[in-house]
Design a protein around this motif. Structure first.
Motif, mmCIF file in Angstrom:
data_model
loop_
_atom_site.group_PDB
_atom_site.id
_atom_site.type_symbol
_atom_site.label_atom_id
_atom_site.label_comp_id
_atom_site.label_asym_id
_atom_site.label_seq_id
_atom_site.Cartn_x
_atom_site.Cartn_y
_atom_site.Cartn_z
ATOM 1 N N GLU A 78 48.564 -17.291 -28.038
ATOM 2 C CA GLU A 78 49.671 -18.372 -28.959
ATOM 3 C C GLU A 78 49.781 -19.562 -27.815
ATOM 4 O O GLU A 78 50.060 -20.457 -28.686
ATOM 5 N N ASN A 79 49.647 -19.175 -27.368
ATOM 6 C CA ASN A 79 50.589 -20.205 -26.189
ATOM 7 C C ASN A 79 48.555 -21.367 -25.173
ATOM 8 O O ASN A 79 49.168 -21.490 -24.356
ATOM 9 N N ASP A 80 47.363 -20.063 -25.095
ATOM 10 C CA ASP A 80 46.521 -19.795 -24.071
ATOM 11 C C ASP A 80 45.128 -20.508 -25.094
ATOM 12 O O ASP A 80 44.868 -19.797 -26.297
ATOM 13 N N TYR A 81 44.436 -21.390 -24.203
ATOM 14 C CA TYR A 81 43.476 -22.208 -25.423
ATOM 15 C C TYR A 81 41.846 -21.851 -24.413
ATOM 16 O O TYR A 81 42.692 -21.260 -22.683
ATOM 17 N N ARG A 82 40.741 -21.982 -24.706
ATOM 18 C CA ARG A 82 39.690 -21.755 -23.809
ATOM 19 C C ARG A 82 38.585 -22.862 -24.265
ATOM 20 O O ARG A 82 38.342 -22.938 -25.230
ATOM 21 N N ILE A 83 38.113 -23.931 -23.182
ATOM 22 C CA ILE A 83 37.235 -24.665 -23.431
ATOM 23 C C ILE A 83 36.254 -24.134 -22.952
ATOM 24 O O ILE A 83 36.019 -23.719 -21.674
ATOM 25 N N SER A 84 34.896 -24.012 -23.784
ATOM 26 C CA SER A 84 33.816 -23.764 -23.066
ATOM 27 C C SER A 84 32.390 -24.832 -23.512
ATOM 28 O O SER A 84 31.941 -24.653 -24.423
ATOM 29 N N VAL A 85 31.594 -25.214 -22.430
ATOM 30 C CA VAL A 85 30.665 -26.291 -22.069
ATOM 31 C C VAL A 85 29.925 -24.987 -21.895
ATOM 32 O O VAL A 85 29.603 -24.698 -20.722
ATOM 33 N N ALA A 86 28.272 -25.630 -22.527
ATOM 34 C CA ALA A 86 27.162 -25.057 -21.921
ATOM 35 C C ALA A 86 26.454 -26.253 -21.374
ATOM 36 O O ALA A 86 26.038 -27.455 -21.744
ATOM 37 N N VAL A 87 26.567 -25.938 -19.919
ATOM 38 C CA VAL A 87 25.962 -26.268 -18.951
ATOM 39 C C VAL A 87 24.039 -25.725 -18.256
ATOM 40 O O VAL A 87 24.318 -25.802 -16.792
ATOM 41 N N ALA A 88 23.805 -25.209 -19.314
ATOM 42 C CA ALA A 88 22.509 -24.421 -18.520
ATOM 43 C C ALA A 88 21.687 -25.671 -17.544
ATOM 44 O O ALA A 88 21.208 -26.576 -18.277
ATOM 45 N N GLY A 89 21.440 -25.391 -16.646
ATOM 46 C CA GLY A 89 20.716 -25.277 -15.486
ATOM 47 C C GLY A 89 21.572 -26.522 -14.596
ATOM 48 O O GLY A 89 21.158 -26.861 -13.685
ATOM 49 N N PHE A 90 23.108 -26.244 -14.652
ATOM 50 C CA PHE A 90 23.457 -26.683 -13.210
ATOM 51 C C PHE A 90 23.879 -25.839 -12.808
ATOM 52 O O PHE A 90 24.313 -24.840 -13.292
ATOM 53 N N ALA A 91 24.320 -25.909 -11.245
ATOM 54 C CA ALA A 91 25.199 -25.556 -10.647
ATOM 55 C C ALA A 91 26.035 -25.777 -10.453
ATOM 56 O O ALA A 91 26.681 -26.611 -10.882
ATOM 57 N N ASP A 92 27.473 -24.388 -10.360
ATOM 58 C CA ASP A 92 28.953 -24.803 -9.079
ATOM 59 C C ASP A 92 29.150 -26.222 -8.782
ATOM 60 O O ASP A 92 29.865 -26.672 -9.079
ATOM 61 N N SER A 93 28.063 -26.773 -8.046
ATOM 62 C CA SER A 93 28.597 -27.319 -6.782
ATOM 63 C C SER A 93 28.771 -28.939 -7.653
ATOM 64 O O SER A 93 28.400 -30.255 -7.321
ATOM 65 N N GLU A 94 26.908 -29.088 -9.203
ATOM 66 C CA GLU A 94 26.728 -30.211 -9.670
ATOM 67 C C GLU A 94 27.905 -30.681 -10.588
ATOM 68 O O GLU A 94 27.901 -30.694 -11.804
ATOM 69 N N LEU A 95 28.753 -29.807 -10.917
ATOM 70 C CA LEU A 95 30.043 -29.466 -12.416
ATOM 71 C C LEU A 95 31.271 -30.363 -11.275
ATOM 72 O O LEU A 95 31.236 -29.611 -10.202
ATOM 73 N N SER A 96 31.817 -31.031 -12.142
ATOM 74 C CA SER A 96 33.298 -31.020 -11.737
ATOM 75 C C SER A 96 34.221 -30.995 -12.455
ATOM 76 O O SER A 96 34.022 -31.425 -13.468
ATOM 77 N N VAL A 97 35.129 -30.396 -12.670
ATOM 78 C CA VAL A 97 36.214 -30.606 -13.883
ATOM 79 C C VAL A 97 38.074 -31.055 -13.003
ATOM 80 O O VAL A 97 38.085 -30.595 -12.037
#
Length: 155
Positions: free
Chosen positions: A46-65
């Motif tokens: 009811e109050n929970d959402y999820r955004i899923s982004v396809a980021v194949a080829g990226f490491a955790d250190s290369e991503l920013s949120v």
């Protein structure tokens, strides 16, 4: 394409600037919105959402949120690690990107996970107690009966 004039909305309302700006951006956006990277927006509860982004080829250190000024900003930049590699076909796009999502009032980001080439960002809508509907009790009152006496009727 039609052009809509939102100036009457600005003249007749107070405090709806963010909504009016959102409508203005949505109506004036051209068809050249970026499609990379692909993403899903899912309502989990009811109050929970999820955004899923396809980021194949990226490491955790290369991503920013990050959340800034009512917007969720997901970005990535790939370092130059392809030196010395010779591709016969390169179909996996690992170019830098920035994707913005406008958040509604009271929507908070609760966490992000990166697994199997997907970046999952969990959000929750937390409505403050003051804005939630509340039930008002109706007090049962006793009705008083006033009886007229003979003197008050004759007067």
């Amino acid at each position: 394409m039609r052009n809509y004039d939102l100036s009457p909305l600005y003249r007749a309302t107070v405090g709806f600037d963010r909504f009016a700006d959102l409508m203005d951006r949505a109506l004036t956006a051209d068809g050249t919105q970026p499609t990379y990277p692909p993403y899903n927006i899912e309502k989990v509860a009811e109050n929970d959402y999820r955004i899923s982004v396809a980021v194949a080829g990226f490491a955790d250190s290369e991503l920013s949120v990050e959340v800034k000024e009512g917007a969720l900003i997901v970005s990535a930049s790939k370092g130059e690690s392809d030196e010395g590699k010779k591709y016969l076909h390169r179909g996996i796009a690992t170019r830098a990107f920035e994707r913005r999502f406008t958040l509604a009032d009271h929507v908070k980001v609760t966490g992000a996970t990166h697994a199997d080439g997907m970046l999952h960002i969990d959000l929750v809508r937390e409505v403050p107690e003051a804005l939630k509907p509340r039930r008002i009790e109706i007090a049962g009152g006793s009705t008083k009966t006033i009886e007229a006496t003979k003197e008050t009727v004759e007067a």
